[in-house]
Design a protein around this motif. Structure first.
Motif, PDB file in Angstrom:
ATOM      1  N   SER A  79      -5.218   5.702 -53.820  1.00 48.03           N
ATOM      2  CA  SER A  79      -6.132   6.127 -54.894  1.00 48.03           C
ATOM      3  C   SER A  79      -6.099   5.132 -56.059  1.00 48.03           C
ATOM      4  CB  SER A  79      -5.789   7.537 -55.372  1.00 48.03           C
ATOM      5  OG  SER A  79      -4.506   7.580 -55.945  1.00 48.03           O
ATOM      6  N   THR A  80      -4.944   4.582 -56.351  1.00 46.75           N
ATOM      7  CA  THR A  80      -4.833   3.554 -57.394  1.00 46.75           C
ATOM      8  C   THR A  80      -5.584   2.302 -56.958  1.00 46.75           C
ATOM      9  OG1 THR A  80      -2.683   4.414 -58.058  1.00 46.75           O
ATOM     10  CG2 THR A  80      -3.207   2.167 -58.746  1.00 46.75           C
ATOM     11  N   MET A  81      -5.453   1.954 -55.686  1.00 48.37           N
ATOM     12  CA  MET A  81      -6.147   0.787 -55.141  1.00 48.37           C
ATOM     13  C   MET A  81      -7.653   0.970 -55.266  1.00 48.37           C
ATOM     14  SD  MET A  81      -5.387  -2.106 -53.367  1.00 48.37           S
ATOM     15  CE  MET A  81      -6.255  -2.777 -54.738  1.00 48.37           C
ATOM     16  N   THR A  82      -8.141   2.164 -54.943  1.00 46.14           N
ATOM     17  CA  THR A  82      -9.573   2.442 -55.021  1.00 46.14           C
ATOM     18  C   THR A  82     -10.096   2.238 -56.436  1.00 46.14           C
ATOM     19  OG1 THR A  82      -9.435   4.004 -53.191  1.00 46.14           O
ATOM     20  CG2 THR A  82     -11.346   4.208 -54.651  1.00 46.14           C
ATOM     21  N   LYS A  83      -9.378   2.771 -57.413  1.00 46.64           N
ATOM     22  CA  LYS A  83      -9.803   2.632 -58.814  1.00 46.64           C
ATOM     23  C   LYS A  83      -9.793   1.160 -59.243  1.00 46.64           C
ATOM     24  CE  LYS A  83      -9.156   4.711 -63.291  1.00 46.64           C
ATOM     25  NZ  LYS A  83      -8.585   5.807 -64.030  1.00 46.64           N
ATOM     26  N   MET A  84      -8.743   0.420 -58.836  1.00 45.18           N
ATOM     27  CA  MET A  84      -8.665  -0.993 -59.182  1.00 45.18           C
ATOM     28  C   MET A  84      -9.827  -1.764 -58.561  1.00 45.18           C
ATOM     29  SD  MET A  84      -5.703  -3.791 -58.283  1.00 45.18           S
ATOM     30  CE  MET A  84      -4.406  -2.788 -58.972  1.00 45.18           C
ATOM     31  N   LEU A  85     -10.138  -1.456 -57.305  1.00 41.92           N
ATOM     32  CA  LEU A  85     -11.228  -2.157 -56.629  1.00 41.92           C
ATOM     33  C   LEU A  85     -12.582  -1.828 -57.246  1.00 41.92           C
ATOM     34  CD1 LEU A  85     -10.061  -1.941 -52.923  1.00 41.92           C
ATOM     35  CD2 LEU A  85     -10.034  -3.946 -54.434  1.00 41.92           C
ATOM     36  N   GLN A  86     -12.753  -0.602 -57.712  1.00 40.55           N
ATOM     37  CA  GLN A  86     -14.004  -0.249 -58.392  1.00 40.55           C
ATOM     38  C   GLN A  86     -14.201  -1.128 -59.625  1.00 40.55           C
ATOM     39  OE1 GLN A  86     -13.342   3.950 -59.004  1.00 40.55           O
ATOM     40  NE2 GLN A  86     -14.329   4.512 -57.063  1.00 40.55           N
ATOM     41  N   ARG A  87     -13.120  -1.329 -60.398  1.00 42.39           N
ATOM     42  CA  ARG A  87     -13.221  -2.188 -61.586  1.00 42.39           C
ATOM     43  C   ARG A  87     -13.508  -3.632 -61.193  1.00 42.39           C
ATOM     44  NH1 ARG A  87      -8.431  -0.695 -65.905  1.00 42.39           N
ATOM     45  NH2 ARG A  87      -9.814   0.401 -67.318  1.00 42.39           N
ATOM     46  N   LEU A  88     -12.783  -4.132 -60.189  1.00 38.70           N
ATOM     47  CA  LEU A  88     -12.991  -5.511 -59.754  1.00 38.70           C
ATOM     48  C   LEU A  88     -14.393  -5.710 -59.197  1.00 38.70           C
ATOM     49  CD1 LEU A  88      -9.526  -6.271 -58.119  1.00 38.70           C
ATOM     50  CD2 LEU A  88     -10.531  -7.457 -60.103  1.00 38.70           C
ATOM     51  N   GLU A  89     -14.900  -4.699 -58.515  1.00 39.81           N
ATOM     52  CA  GLU A  89     -16.245  -4.770 -57.963  1.00 39.81           C
ATOM     53  C   GLU A  89     -17.290  -4.769 -59.088  1.00 39.81           C
ATOM     54  OE1 GLU A  89     -18.159  -3.002 -53.923  1.00 39.81           O
ATOM     55  OE2 GLU A  89     -17.194  -1.564 -55.253  1.00 39.81           O
ATOM     56  N   ARG A  90     -17.107  -3.887 -60.089  1.00 39.01           N
ATOM     57  CA  ARG A  90     -18.028  -3.860 -61.238  1.00 39.01           C
ATOM     58  C   ARG A  90     -18.040  -5.197 -61.974  1.00 39.01           C
ATOM     59  NH1 ARG A  90     -16.077   1.455 -62.124  1.00 39.01           N
ATOM     60  NH2 ARG A  90     -14.648   0.663 -63.687  1.00 39.01           N
ATOM     61  N   SER A  91     -16.901  -5.874 -61.999  1.00 34.74           N
ATOM     62  CA  SER A  91     -16.808  -7.177 -62.662  1.00 34.74           C
ATOM     63  C   SER A  91     -17.361  -8.308 -61.805  1.00 34.74           C
ATOM     64  CB  SER A  91     -15.346  -7.490 -63.011  1.00 34.74           C
ATOM     65  OG  SER A  91     -14.842  -6.546 -63.922  1.00 34.74           O
ATOM     66  N   GLY A  92     -17.653  -8.013 -60.545  1.00 34.91           N
ATOM     67  CA  GLY A  92     -18.225  -9.012 -59.661  1.00 34.91           C
ATOM     68  C   GLY A  92     -17.198  -9.903 -58.980  1.00 34.91           C
ATOM     69  N   PHE A  93     -15.917  -9.505 -58.989  1.00 32.70           N
ATOM     70  CA  PHE A  93     -14.857 -10.348 -58.425  1.00 32.70           C
ATOM     71  C   PHE A  93     -14.539 -10.033 -56.970  1.00 32.70           C
ATOM     72  CE2 PHE A  93     -13.396 -10.345 -63.052  1.00 32.70           C
ATOM     73  CZ  PHE A  93     -14.142 -11.475 -63.362  1.00 32.70           C
ATOM     74  N   VAL A  94     -14.859  -8.833 -56.502  1.00 27.98           N
ATOM     75  CA  VAL A  94     -14.670  -8.468 -55.098  1.00 27.98           C
ATOM     76  C   VAL A  94     -15.898  -7.715 -54.614  1.00 27.98           C
ATOM     77  CG1 VAL A  94     -12.135  -8.300 -55.302  1.00 27.98           C
ATOM     78  CG2 VAL A  94     -13.536  -6.222 -55.452  1.00 27.98           C
ATOM     79  N   SER A  95     -16.019  -7.666 -53.310  1.00 29.31           N
ATOM     80  CA  SER A  95     -17.061  -6.830 -52.703  1.00 29.31           C
ATOM     81  C   SER A  95     -16.396  -6.029 -51.602  1.00 29.31           C
ATOM     82  CB  SER A  95     -18.206  -7.685 -52.150  1.00 29.31           C
ATOM     83  OG  SER A  95     -17.725  -8.515 -51.109  1.00 29.31           O
TER      84      SER A  95
END
Length: 168
Positions: A79-95
């Protein structure tokens, strides 16, 4: 009493007794907090939060991963990973994209913008290391690493077994 020391605007008390049972615990807590505050300040310069640098580094080192595999690599809860990835995705750093073999699994990849951060993340890591080890000889740094490894094994045996229970 010693003056509080500041790191990027955060106040850290310096009074930890070196005698008695609480001295080591107090020193470890203050050191960990100081590390986190310094890391956060350095990462803020490149629009990242603590932990996001480790996620990007894991992707650079291991290639695209499922969210679950990435969480295991980092030793954090899914769940922590999911939240972190949502932020990284919003910033355009991961997909994230569905796994072709099992569409319920998301595969995480860095984007060109995320890949462009690599030299900056490496610069932050080098600066963090430089500041943490200022005044220490290379031999003292090796000794510190060895001692901290032993302490980590003592307080977090799960980290050594690979289940990631004590990951940060």
């Amino acid at each position: 009493m010693a003056e509080p020391m500041t790191v990027e605007g955060a106040v850290h008390p310096t009074a930890c007794g070196t005698e008695g049972l609480d001295g080591l615990s107090c020193m470890m807590a203050q050191t960990a907090r100081g590390h986190r505050v310094l890391l956060a300040a350095l990462l803020a310069e490149i629009d990242l939060y603590p932990g996001q640098d480790r996620a990007l580094s894991a992707l650079w080192e291991n290639g695209p991963q499922s969210q679950n595999a990435l969480a295991r690599i980092l030793g954090i809860d899914v769940s922590t990973m999911t939240k972190m990835l949502q932020r990284l995705e919003r910033s355009g750093f991961v997909s994230r994209s569905p796994c072709p073999a099992n569409r319920r699994i998301s595969i995480v990849s860095t984007t060109p913008a995320g890949d462009a951060l690599r030299p900056e993340v490496e610069r932050v890591a080098a600066e963090l290391h430089r500041r943490m080890t200022r005044g220490l000889t290379p031999e003292q740094v090796e000794t510190l690493l060895s001692l901290l490894d032993t302490v980590r094994e003592n307080v977090c045996p799960e980290a050594m077994s690979g289940d990631g229970a004590c990951g940060l």
